[in-house]
Write an enzyme that holds these catalytic residues in place. Sequence first.
Site, PDB file in Angstrom:
ATOM      1  N   SER A  16      46.120  32.972  38.614  1.00 29.56           N
ATOM      2  CA  SER A  16      46.573  33.235  37.242  1.00 29.56           C
ATOM      3  C   SER A  16      45.892  32.313  36.260  1.00 29.56           C
ATOM      4  O   SER A  16      45.503  31.206  36.589  1.00 29.56           O
ATOM      5  CB  SER A  16      48.081  33.048  37.131  1.00 29.56           C
TER       6      SER A  16
ATOM      7  N   LYS B 206      52.560  36.178  42.880  1.00 28.32           N
ATOM      8  CA  LYS B 206      51.730  36.373  41.684  1.00 28.32           C
ATOM      9  C   LYS B 206      52.202  37.602  40.916  1.00 28.32           C
ATOM     10  O   LYS B 206      52.238  37.615  39.688  1.00 28.32           O
ATOM     11  CB  LYS B 206      50.253  36.519  42.089  1.00 28.32           C
TER      12      LYS B 206
ATOM     13  N   TYR C 178      55.596  39.443  31.530  1.00 24.18           N
ATOM     14  CA  TYR C 178      55.919  40.604  30.688  1.00 24.18           C
ATOM     15  C   TYR C 178      57.201  40.330  29.893  1.00 24.18           C
ATOM     16  O   TYR C 178      57.278  40.599  28.694  1.00 24.18           O
ATOM     17  CB  TYR C 178      56.163  41.856  31.540  1.00 24.18           C
TER      18      TYR C 178
ATOM     19  N   SER D 293      25.720  44.511  42.128  1.00 29.27           N
ATOM     20  CA  SER D 293      24.495  44.744  41.353  1.00 29.27           C
ATOM     21  C   SER D 293      23.908  43.384  40.978  1.00 29.27           C
ATOM     22  O   SER D 293      24.626  42.467  40.577  1.00 29.27           O
ATOM     23  CB  SER D 293      24.792  45.580  40.118  1.00 29.27           C
TER      24      SER D 293
ATOM     25  N   ASN E 184      53.629  37.719  37.098  1.00 31.40           N
ATOM     26  CA  ASN E 184      53.194  38.618  36.027  1.00 31.40           C
ATOM     27  C   ASN E 184      54.376  39.379  35.423  1.00 31.40           C
ATOM     28  O   ASN E 184      54.413  39.615  34.218  1.00 31.40           O
ATOM     29  CB  ASN E 184      52.151  39.612  36.555  1.00 31.40           C
TER      30      ASN E 184
ATOM     31  N   ALA F  70      31.916  39.366  37.968  1.00 31.43           N
ATOM     32  CA  ALA F  70      32.337  39.738  36.613  1.00 31.43           C
ATOM     33  C   ALA F  70      33.015  38.499  36.030  1.00 31.43           C
ATOM     34  O   ALA F  70      32.877  37.397  36.576  1.00 31.43           O
ATOM     35  CB  ALA F  70      33.268  40.942  36.670  1.00 31.43           C
TER      36      ALA F  70
HETATM   37  P1  NBP Z   1      36.778  43.664  37.440  1.00 27.71           P
HETATM   38  O1  NBP Z   1      38.156  43.909  37.922  1.00 27.71           O
HETATM   39  O2  NBP Z   1      36.362  44.253  36.145  1.00 27.71           O
HETATM   40  O3  NBP Z   1      35.754  44.145  38.594  1.00 27.71           O
HETATM   41  C1  NBP Z   1      34.360  44.098  38.399  1.00 27.71           C
HETATM   42  C2  NBP Z   1      33.687  43.567  39.640  1.00 27.71           C
HETATM   43  O4  NBP Z   1      33.994  44.398  40.771  1.00 27.71           O
HETATM   44  C3  NBP Z   1      32.174  43.570  39.503  1.00 27.71           C
HETATM   45  O5  NBP Z   1      31.673  42.419  40.112  1.00 27.71           O
HETATM   46  C4  NBP Z   1      31.788  44.830  40.260  1.00 27.71           C
HETATM   47  O6  NBP Z   1      30.475  44.824  40.726  1.00 27.71           O
HETATM   48  C5  NBP Z   1      32.743  44.767  41.396  1.00 27.71           C
HETATM   49  N1  NBP Z   1      32.857  45.997  42.170  1.00 27.71           N
HETATM   50  C6  NBP Z   1      33.409  47.192  41.853  1.00 27.71           C
HETATM   51 BR1  NBP Z   1      34.095  47.598  40.203  1.00 27.71          BR
HETATM   52  N2  NBP Z   1      33.356  48.085  42.826  1.00 27.71           N
HETATM   53  C7  NBP Z   1      32.734  47.440  43.841  1.00 27.71           C
HETATM   54  C8  NBP Z   1      32.385  47.833  45.154  1.00 27.71           C
HETATM   55  N3  NBP Z   1      32.692  49.056  45.619  1.00 27.71           N
HETATM   56  N4  NBP Z   1      31.741  46.947  45.926  1.00 27.71           N
HETATM   57  C9  NBP Z   1      31.453  45.716  45.469  1.00 27.71           C
HETATM   58  N5  NBP Z   1      31.775  45.270  44.234  1.00 27.71           N
HETATM   59  C10 NBP Z   1      32.416  46.122  43.434  1.00 27.71           C
HETATM   60  O7  NBP Z   1      36.480  42.081  37.393  1.00 27.71           O
HETATM   61  P2  NBP Z   1      37.375  40.892  36.799  1.00 27.71           P
HETATM   62  O8  NBP Z   1      38.008  41.247  35.490  1.00 27.71           O
HETATM   63  O9  NBP Z   1      36.487  39.697  36.881  1.00 27.71           O
HETATM   64  O10 NBP Z   1      38.561  40.737  37.863  1.00 27.71           O
HETATM   65  C11 NBP Z   1      38.324  40.493  39.236  1.00 27.71           C
HETATM   66  C12 NBP Z   1      39.652  40.517  39.971  1.00 27.71           C
HETATM   67  O11 NBP Z   1      40.481  39.475  39.451  1.00 27.71           O
HETATM   68  C13 NBP Z   1      40.440  41.817  39.806  1.00 27.71           C
HETATM   69  O12 NBP Z   1      41.127  42.091  40.995  1.00 27.71           O
HETATM   70  C14 NBP Z   1      41.440  41.491  38.712  1.00 27.71           C
HETATM   71  O13 NBP Z   1      42.602  42.278  38.793  1.00 27.71           O
HETATM   72  C15 NBP Z   1      41.725  40.026  39.022  1.00 27.71           C
HETATM   73  N6  NBP Z   1      42.207  39.249  37.890  1.00 27.71           N
HETATM   74  C16 NBP Z   1      41.683  39.396  36.659  1.00 27.71           C
HETATM   75  C17 NBP Z   1      42.155  38.627  35.603  1.00 27.71           C
HETATM   76  C18 NBP Z   1      41.578  38.757  34.242  1.00 27.71           C
HETATM   77  O14 NBP Z   1      42.092  38.084  33.327  1.00 27.71           O
HETATM   78  N7  NBP Z   1      40.542  39.562  34.034  1.00 27.71           N
HETATM   79  C19 NBP Z   1      43.153  37.685  35.825  1.00 27.71           C
HETATM   80  C20 NBP Z   1      43.653  37.517  37.095  1.00 27.71           C
HETATM   81  C21 NBP Z   1      43.168  38.307  38.124  1.00 27.71           C
HETATM   82  P3  NBP Z   1      29.285  45.448  39.825  1.00 27.71           P
HETATM   83  O15 NBP Z   1      28.917  44.377  38.880  1.00 27.71           O
HETATM   84  O16 NBP Z   1      28.222  45.741  40.807  1.00 27.71           O
HETATM   85  O17 NBP Z   1      29.847  46.671  39.153  1.00 27.71           O
END
Ligand code: NBP
Length: 485
Positions: A133, A187, A195, A39, A191, A16
Amino acid sequence: MTQPDSLAQIGVVGLAVMGSNLARNFARNGHTVAVYNRSAGKTDALIAEHGSEGRFIPSYTIEDFVASLEKPRRAIIMVQAGAATDAVINQLADAMDPGDIIIDGGNALYTDTIRREKEISARGLHFVGAGISGGEEGALNGPSIMPGGPAESYKSLGPLLESIAAKVDGTPCVTHIGPDGAGHFVKMVHNGIEYADMQVIGEAYHLLRYAAGMEPAEIAEVFREWNAGDLDSYLIGITAEVLSQVDAETGKPLIDVIVDEAGQKGTGRWTVKAALDLGIPVTGIGEAVFARALSGATAQRAAARDNLPTGTLSTLAGRGVDREAFVEDVRRALFASKLVAYAQGFDEIRAGSDEHNWNVDPRDLATIWRGGCIIRAKFLNRIVEAYNENPDLESLLLDPYFKGELGTLVDSWRRVVVLATELGLPVPVFASSLSYYDSLRAERLPAALIQGQRDFFGAHTYRRLDREGSFHTLWSGDRTEVRTD
Ligand code: NBP
């Protein structure tokens, strides 16, 4: 050990926004990157759109993914925190060999990381919980990375992480934080501080808007000026950008068409919960979390709006306050409240580190938070200097530099909290931080009375100033005092 050139130095599971950007960052820095997503669509999209940025090895099964990694294998998981992370860890552990390294780069709760590290190390593999981060932009162009886990795995992992991390004055914003959950704990507190930092900026904006009557574009200019001084930081910079933005549809400032309910994903709440367990007052972070919760209490806010008595309210002009002087006072109140939030966050990190024997060095954190992450700010250099001068500093506020700063800020801080109160404008973090500050420096606290009350209703005993021991007054008897220890 010689290995085929075609193997990848690092792998990323979960493509993602965070995972694909991190994979691209590794590839752009010359590493061959194995990529896998549950996927296939996200894997194909990454290769189709960004495959030319470097060397990627896409896989469509976890076994092929693991087979495409050089040994010891290093795989970073970037999937949804919680059950999804556990599922992927288990799939990887089943396919990997002893000595391989599984890295969880998601926002895991540090207690989960401690548990996972135990489970994975029992299987002969290494597990590294790494806080990352900087959001999606940071993941692509240089995040701040906080890896925990065994020091040994950092030897193999560190150079890779250093190559993709943000750099400040040539220093990469990554270092080994400490064993098991240390990275994710730090981390989490990062965060929490974020906040509080966002909330104090919000309170400053609110006062300039509704006490000083300034327009968003004018306030944006004020924030730009502030960003050239002590407050120089990413969050102040983006605040000016948000406040300058005009809504294309209505022509109004964008801020005026955004619903005033703040979201949260949980890391602020975790910071406060952990602080409660450790007995560390993180009042600034706590108020910031509660302020977001209150903003979302829509039904209560609707019922209370224009309905609860205000008492006699004043205005800036009514109080004879000069607008320019007020703006400077608000800047100083913001800076002082921000100092308190950081001091409290560092207190929590020290307490967590002591509790879990992590041996976290606060200088490392201030150093790696100078770039890449959301709270990156010029004044983190001052925090590094403070801990360099005295690694056992009781509180950041007591560092000679910060103490000197507080001397120039405190009168303004008091004036702003008084004025906000008289104008009926909420400043939960400004006010609670000032109360914390006054509590910390107080000669006496009402805690003595609380001890008296506790002894009265529960015989909880109290200690005396003039001699050792525990004492109880026979409240329902003749009210003489007895020694209880
Ligand atoms: P998401 O937190 O939205 O997760 C989506 C990903 O998780 C997709 O690749 C999805 O695969 C996979 N996934 C799920 Br949902 N269930 C799964 C399972 N049972 N088995 C395998 N894969 C699975 O993605 P993100 O926003 O890129 O964040 C990733 C991590 O980084 C999270 O822990 C988030 O808290 C952390 N984070 C995010 C940010 C930010 O700014 N977004 C910043 C810092 C840290 P699929 O495509 O097959 O559904």
